[in-house]
Write a protein that holds these residues in place. Structure first.
Motif, mmCIF file in Angstrom:
data_model
loop_
_atom_site.group_PDB
_atom_site.id
_atom_site.type_symbol
_atom_site.label_atom_id
_atom_site.label_comp_id
_atom_site.label_asym_id
_atom_site.label_seq_id
_atom_site.Cartn_x
_atom_site.Cartn_y
_atom_site.Cartn_z
ATOM 1 N N LEU A 82 -120.145 18.533 -13.734
ATOM 2 C CA LEU A 82 -121.226 19.500 -13.653
ATOM 3 C C LEU A 82 -121.428 20.100 -15.040
ATOM 4 O O LEU A 82 -120.466 20.496 -15.700
ATOM 5 C CB LEU A 82 -120.859 20.583 -12.641
ATOM 6 N N TRP A 83 -122.686 20.176 -15.455
ATOM 7 C CA TRP A 83 -122.982 20.520 -16.835
ATOM 8 C C TRP A 83 -124.201 21.434 -16.881
ATOM 9 O O TRP A 83 -125.250 21.085 -16.340
ATOM 10 C CB TRP A 83 -123.255 19.218 -17.597
ATOM 11 N N PHE A 84 -124.076 22.582 -17.501
ATOM 12 C CA PHE A 84 -125.216 23.482 -17.653
ATOM 13 C C PHE A 84 -124.965 24.440 -18.816
ATOM 14 O O PHE A 84 -124.821 25.647 -18.636
ATOM 15 C CB PHE A 84 -125.480 24.237 -16.349
ATOM 16 N N PRO A 85 -124.920 23.903 -20.052
ATOM 17 C CA PRO A 85 -124.734 24.784 -21.195
ATOM 18 C C PRO A 85 -125.991 25.599 -21.474
ATOM 19 O O PRO A 85 -127.074 25.279 -20.971
ATOM 20 C CB PRO A 85 -124.441 23.813 -22.342
ATOM 21 N N GLU A 86 -125.842 26.619 -22.265
ATOM 22 C CA GLU A 86 -126.971 27.467 -22.657
ATOM 23 C C GLU A 86 -128.094 26.603 -23.219
ATOM 24 O O GLU A 86 -127.873 25.703 -24.024
ATOM 25 C CB GLU A 86 -126.520 28.476 -23.712
ATOM 26 N N ILE A 93 -125.755 16.751 -13.351
ATOM 27 C CA ILE A 93 -124.637 15.866 -13.069
ATOM 28 C C ILE A 93 -124.548 14.931 -14.272
ATOM 29 O O ILE A 93 -125.512 14.243 -14.610
ATOM 30 C CB ILE A 93 -124.864 15.049 -11.775
ATOM 31 N N THR A 94 -123.411 14.936 -14.940
ATOM 32 C CA THR A 94 -123.240 14.161 -16.161
ATOM 33 C C THR A 94 -122.127 13.143 -15.997
ATOM 34 O O THR A 94 -121.278 13.272 -15.118
ATOM 35 C CB THR A 94 -122.958 15.098 -17.361
ATOM 36 N N TRP A 95 -122.148 12.132 -16.859
ATOM 37 C CA TRP A 95 -121.087 11.130 -16.884
ATOM 38 C C TRP A 95 -121.061 10.470 -18.249
ATOM 39 O O TRP A 95 -122.059 10.426 -18.945
ATOM 40 C CB TRP A 95 -121.279 10.072 -15.789
ATOM 41 N N ALA A 96 -119.902 9.965 -18.606
ATOM 42 C CA ALA A 96 -119.722 9.175 -19.824
ATOM 43 C C ALA A 96 -118.451 8.358 -19.635
ATOM 44 O O ALA A 96 -117.460 8.863 -19.098
ATOM 45 C CB ALA A 96 -119.597 10.067 -21.052
ATOM 46 N N LEU A 97 -118.499 7.125 -20.076
ATOM 47 C CA LEU A 97 -117.326 6.260 -19.978
ATOM 48 C C LEU A 97 -116.785 5.954 -21.363
ATOM 49 O O LEU A 97 -117.545 5.778 -22.320
ATOM 50 C CB LEU A 97 -117.679 4.958 -19.260
#
Length: 172
Positions: A82-86, A93-97
């Motif tokens: 879960l991602w919600f920076p200023e 919804i984020t992802w990285a492999l």
């Protein structure tokens, strides 16, 4: 300050908080071209700052990205969460492999569990995923999650596709 980060599981993955031992794999991630949509490529010192943001997000928002670990081996394969920076467009919804872990379905599996947690445990009513225009692999993950392309926005020096996820009542 200890963080209360829940541990989640899928059939193959454990979603857990990041630990200091996870830093070295992220140095490799941030040194590679695949990190371009996560603020890379960059050197070790900048990779540390970016890595620290993962736990900092949990401290400041009460939710954040999880480390994706293979349950069978304990190997770190990426992140999802879960991602919600200023200044961000909306809760995401984020992802990285990590390099070498693409093509196994880990991003979809981890992101599906993160989306479920967003709705069931964190009270989100909606979510998006922002994907760099042209990143067909991540766009395919968003589509597999049931998200639909909603808009194109300025994104990290280029453009990003905004995929809208189905709401909590629409999840299966």
């Amino acid at each position: 300050m200890p963080l209360d980060i829940p541990v989640l599981e899928t059939p193959r993955l454990r979603l857990r908080g990041f630990t200091p031992a996870d830093f070295e794999p992220w140095v490799g991630f941030y040194a590679s071209a695949v990190s371009a949509t996560y603020g890379g490529p960059c050197g070790r010192d900048e990779a540390w700052r970016k890595f620290a943001v993962f736990s900092g997000h949990w401290a400041l928002r009460g939710y954040g990205p999880w480390a994706l670990e293979l349950k069978a081996t304990g190997e770190l394969v990426g992140l999802s969460g879960l991602w919600f920076p200023e200044g961000w467009v909306e809760p995401e919804i984020t992802w990285a492999l990590l390099p070498g872990h693409h093509g196994h379905g880990y991003a979809t599996e981890g992101a599906q569990r993160a989306l479920q947690a967003a709705y069931e445990h964190f009270g989100w009513r909606t979510a998006v995923s922002v994907v760099a225009v042209g990143n067909e692999a991540s766009a395919a993950v968003a589509r597999r999650l049931g998200a639909s392309l909603e808009a194109t926005i300025p994104f990290r020096g280029g453009e990003g596709w905004v995929f809208r996820h189905r709401g909590p009542r629409d999840q299966t």
